[in-house]
Scaffold this motif. Structure first.
Motif, PDB file in Angstrom:
ATOM      1  N   ALA A  31       0.860  -1.185   0.000  1.00  0.00           N
ATOM      2  CA  ALA A  31       0.000   0.000   0.000  1.00  0.00           C
ATOM      3  C   ALA A  31       0.896   1.236   0.000  1.00  0.00           C
ATOM      4  O   ALA A  31       1.662   1.456   0.937  1.00  0.00           O
ATOM      5  N   LEU A  32       0.797   2.048  -1.054  1.00  0.00           N
ATOM      6  CA  LEU A  32       1.663   3.210  -1.226  1.00  0.00           C
ATOM      7  C   LEU A  32       0.840   4.454  -1.546  1.00  0.00           C
ATOM      8  O   LEU A  32      -0.278   4.361  -2.052  1.00  0.00           O
ATOM      9  N   ALA A  33       1.431   5.616  -1.275  1.00  0.00           N
ATOM     10  CA  ALA A  33       0.860   6.883  -1.710  1.00  0.00           C
ATOM     11  C   ALA A  33       1.284   7.119  -3.166  1.00  0.00           C
ATOM     12  O   ALA A  33       2.227   6.496  -3.656  1.00  0.00           O
ATOM     13  N   GLY A  34       0.590   8.021  -3.859  1.00  0.00           N
ATOM     14  CA  GLY A  34       0.863   8.265  -5.277  1.00  0.00           C
ATOM     15  C   GLY A  34       2.272   8.718  -5.557  1.00  0.00           C
ATOM     16  O   GLY A  34       2.897   8.276  -6.523  1.00  0.00           O
ATOM     17  N   THR A  35       2.805   9.606  -4.716  1.00  0.00           N
ATOM     18  CA  THR A  35       4.159  10.103  -4.965  1.00  0.00           C
ATOM     19  C   THR A  35       5.198   9.014  -4.711  1.00  0.00           C
ATOM     20  O   THR A  35       6.261   9.013  -5.338  1.00  0.00           O
ATOM     21  N   GLU A  36       4.889   8.072  -3.809  1.00  0.00           N
ATOM     22  CA  GLU A  36       5.809   6.961  -3.560  1.00  0.00           C
ATOM     23  C   GLU A  36       5.897   6.055  -4.786  1.00  0.00           C
ATOM     24  O   GLU A  36       6.977   5.570  -5.135  1.00  0.00           O
ATOM     25  N   HIS A  65      13.241   2.311   2.486  1.00  0.00           N
ATOM     26  CA  HIS A  65      13.416   3.732   2.183  1.00  0.00           C
ATOM     27  C   HIS A  65      12.955   4.023   0.764  1.00  0.00           C
ATOM     28  O   HIS A  65      13.446   3.412  -0.187  1.00  0.00           O
ATOM     29  N   ILE A  66      11.989   4.938   0.652  1.00  0.00           N
ATOM     30  CA  ILE A  66      11.548   5.428  -0.647  1.00  0.00           C
ATOM     31  C   ILE A  66      11.803   6.931  -0.645  1.00  0.00           C
ATOM     32  O   ILE A  66      11.194   7.664   0.139  1.00  0.00           O
ATOM     33  N   SER A  67      12.715   7.386  -1.495  1.00  0.00           N
ATOM     34  CA  SER A  67      13.067   8.803  -1.533  1.00  0.00           C
ATOM     35  C   SER A  67      11.859   9.649  -1.914  1.00  0.00           C
ATOM     36  O   SER A  67      11.033   9.224  -2.726  1.00  0.00           O
ATOM     37  N   PRO A  68      11.748  10.854  -1.355  1.00  0.00           N
ATOM     38  CA  PRO A  68      10.630  11.729  -1.720  1.00  0.00           C
ATOM     39  C   PRO A  68      10.676  12.083  -3.204  1.00  0.00           C
ATOM     40  O   PRO A  68      11.740  12.298  -3.772  1.00  0.00           O
ATOM     41  N   TYR A  69       9.510  12.138  -3.817  1.00  0.00           N
ATOM     42  CA  TYR A  69       9.378  12.495  -5.230  1.00  0.00           C
ATOM     43  C   TYR A  69       9.663  13.981  -5.380  1.00  0.00           C
ATOM     44  O   TYR A  69       9.148  14.801  -4.615  1.00  0.00           O
ATOM     45  N   GLU A  70      10.514  14.347  -6.335  1.00  0.00           N
ATOM     46  CA  GLU A  70      10.970  15.735  -6.456  1.00  0.00           C
ATOM     47  C   GLU A  70       9.848  16.724  -6.740  1.00  0.00           C
ATOM     48  O   GLU A  70       9.848  17.843  -6.238  1.00  0.00           O
ATOM     49  N   GLN A  71       8.856  16.320  -7.542  1.00  0.00           N
ATOM     50  CA  GLN A  71       7.747  17.219  -7.846  1.00  0.00           C
ATOM     51  C   GLN A  71       6.548  16.989  -6.922  1.00  0.00           C
ATOM     52  O   GLN A  71       5.465  17.462  -7.196  1.00  0.00           O
ATOM     53  N   GLY A  72       6.740  16.273  -5.823  1.00  0.00           N
ATOM     54  CA  GLY A  72       5.624  15.896  -4.961  1.00  0.00           C
ATOM     55  C   GLY A  72       5.213  16.932  -3.948  1.00  0.00           C
ATOM     56  O   GLY A  72       4.126  16.860  -3.392  1.00  0.00           O
ATOM     57  N   ASN A  73       6.032  17.900  -3.638  1.00  0.00           N
ATOM     58  CA  ASN A  73       5.860  18.952  -2.619  1.00  0.00           C
ATOM     59  C   ASN A  73       5.090  18.474  -1.386  1.00  0.00           C
ATOM     60  O   ASN A  73       5.578  17.632  -0.668  1.00  0.00           O
ATOM     61  N   VAL A  74       3.882  18.940  -1.094  1.00  0.00           N
ATOM     62  CA  VAL A  74       3.179  18.637   0.156  1.00  0.00           C
ATOM     63  C   VAL A  74       2.644  17.213   0.198  1.00  0.00           C
ATOM     64  O   VAL A  74       2.268  16.722   1.270  1.00  0.00           O
ATOM     65  N   PHE A  75       2.594  16.519  -0.936  1.00  0.00           N
ATOM     66  CA  PHE A  75       2.035  15.170  -0.965  1.00  0.00           C
ATOM     67  C   PHE A  75       3.055  14.087  -0.612  1.00  0.00           C
ATOM     68  O   PHE A  75       2.694  12.922  -0.503  1.00  0.00           O
ATOM     69  N   ASN A  76       4.325  14.464  -0.433  1.00  0.00           N
ATOM     70  CA  ASN A  76       5.348  13.490  -0.089  1.00  0.00           C
ATOM     71  C   ASN A  76       5.139  12.966   1.329  1.00  0.00           C
ATOM     72  O   ASN A  76       4.674  13.680   2.207  1.00  0.00           O
ATOM     73  N   CYS A  77       5.517  11.697   1.526  1.00  0.00           N
ATOM     74  CA  CYS A  77       5.418  11.046   2.832  1.00  0.00           C
ATOM     75  C   CYS A  77       6.815  10.882   3.422  1.00  0.00           C
ATOM     76  O   CYS A  77       7.815  11.096   2.754  1.00  0.00           O
ATOM     77  N   ASP A  78       6.854  10.451   4.682  1.00  0.00           N
ATOM     78  CA  ASP A  78       8.114  10.159   5.352  1.00  0.00           C
ATOM     79  C   ASP A  78       8.808   9.000   4.612  1.00  0.00           C
ATOM     80  O   ASP A  78       8.174   7.974   4.362  1.00  0.00           O
ATOM     81  N   PRO A  79      10.084   9.136   4.260  1.00  0.00           N
ATOM     82  CA  PRO A  79      10.766   8.085   3.487  1.00  0.00           C
ATOM     83  C   PRO A  79      10.846   6.738   4.206  1.00  0.00           C
ATOM     84  O   PRO A  79      10.868   5.694   3.565  1.00  0.00           O
ATOM     85  N   PHE A  80      10.896   6.729   5.527  1.00  0.00           N
ATOM     86  CA  PHE A  80      11.056   5.485   6.289  1.00  0.00           C
ATOM     87  C   PHE A  80       9.769   5.015   6.960  1.00  0.00           C
ATOM     88  O   PHE A  80       9.808   4.172   7.844  1.00  0.00           O
ATOM     89  N   ARG A  81       8.610   5.530   6.543  1.00  0.00           N
ATOM     90  CA  ARG A  81       7.381   5.165   7.237  1.00  0.00           C
ATOM     91  C   ARG A  81       7.087   3.676   7.093  1.00  0.00           C
ATOM     92  O   ARG A  81       7.539   3.024   6.158  1.00  0.00           O
ATOM     93  N   VAL A  82       6.331   3.145   8.042  1.00  0.00           N
ATOM     94  CA  VAL A  82       5.937   1.736   8.008  1.00  0.00           C
ATOM     95  C   VAL A  82       4.841   1.585   6.959  1.00  0.00           C
ATOM     96  O   VAL A  82       3.878   2.338   6.945  1.00  0.00           O
TER      97      VAL A  82
END
Length: 154
Positions: A31-36, A65-82
């Motif tokens: 289960a991932l967010a769109g920017t991930e 670890h999933i690096s934050p998406y460069e164009q994701g701005n406020v929609f980015n999540c914590d890179p190490f989240r469970v």
């Protein structure tokens, strides 16, 4: 937009096969967010120190670890989240029984994109001792030497 068919490997845990005896492997979704997802498609994922655990009948992955998406701005999540892994309930209960055995762990081996969806290859593994690692390296070197001699001969 058409979905690409086939399997495209994004990240691999190469050390896992050196550090563990792999008993069995399973394919599971995540289960991932769109920017991930966009970041994973760009290859910015690391599972080197990741492991999975069953908690309250659900399967989660820690340390991925999933690096934050460069164009994701406020929609980015914590890179190490469970993150939650998606499997059938009977498969999760089987994994829980296997992982509770002495010395067994749930280790991700590979993250890949299959038919447009992000999947993880999860392994039930038992840790190797130092002498097991040395023995495996000696076998690998011997096999490499045999192959080298065969090429020289022909």
């Amino acid at each position: 937009m058409p979905v690409k068919k086939g399997i495209n490997a994004v990240a691999q845990n190469r050390k896992a096969r050196h550090e563990y005896f792999i008993e069995s492997t399973y394919e599971c979704g995540i289960a991932l967010a769109g920017t991930e997802v966009k970041s994973i498609r760009g290859g910015k994922c690391n599972i080197k120190d990741a492991y999975a655990k069953v908690k309250d009948g659900e399967l989660f992955i820690y340390g991925m670890h999933i690096s934050p998406y460069e164009q994701g701005n406020v929609f980015n999540c914590d890179p190490f989240r469970v993150r939650k892994l998606l499997m059938h309930k009977h498969e999760i209960s089987r994994l829980q029984k296997l992982s509770e055995a002495d010395g067994m762990s749930l280790i991700p081996l590979c993250v890949y994109i299959k038919d447009g969806r992000v999947k993880i290859e999860l392994a039930v593994a038992k840790g190797k001792k130092l002498y097991d690692k040395r023995h495996a390296l000696a076998q690998k070197d011997a096999q490499r030497e045999i192959e080298r001699k065969m090429r020289e001969k022909y």
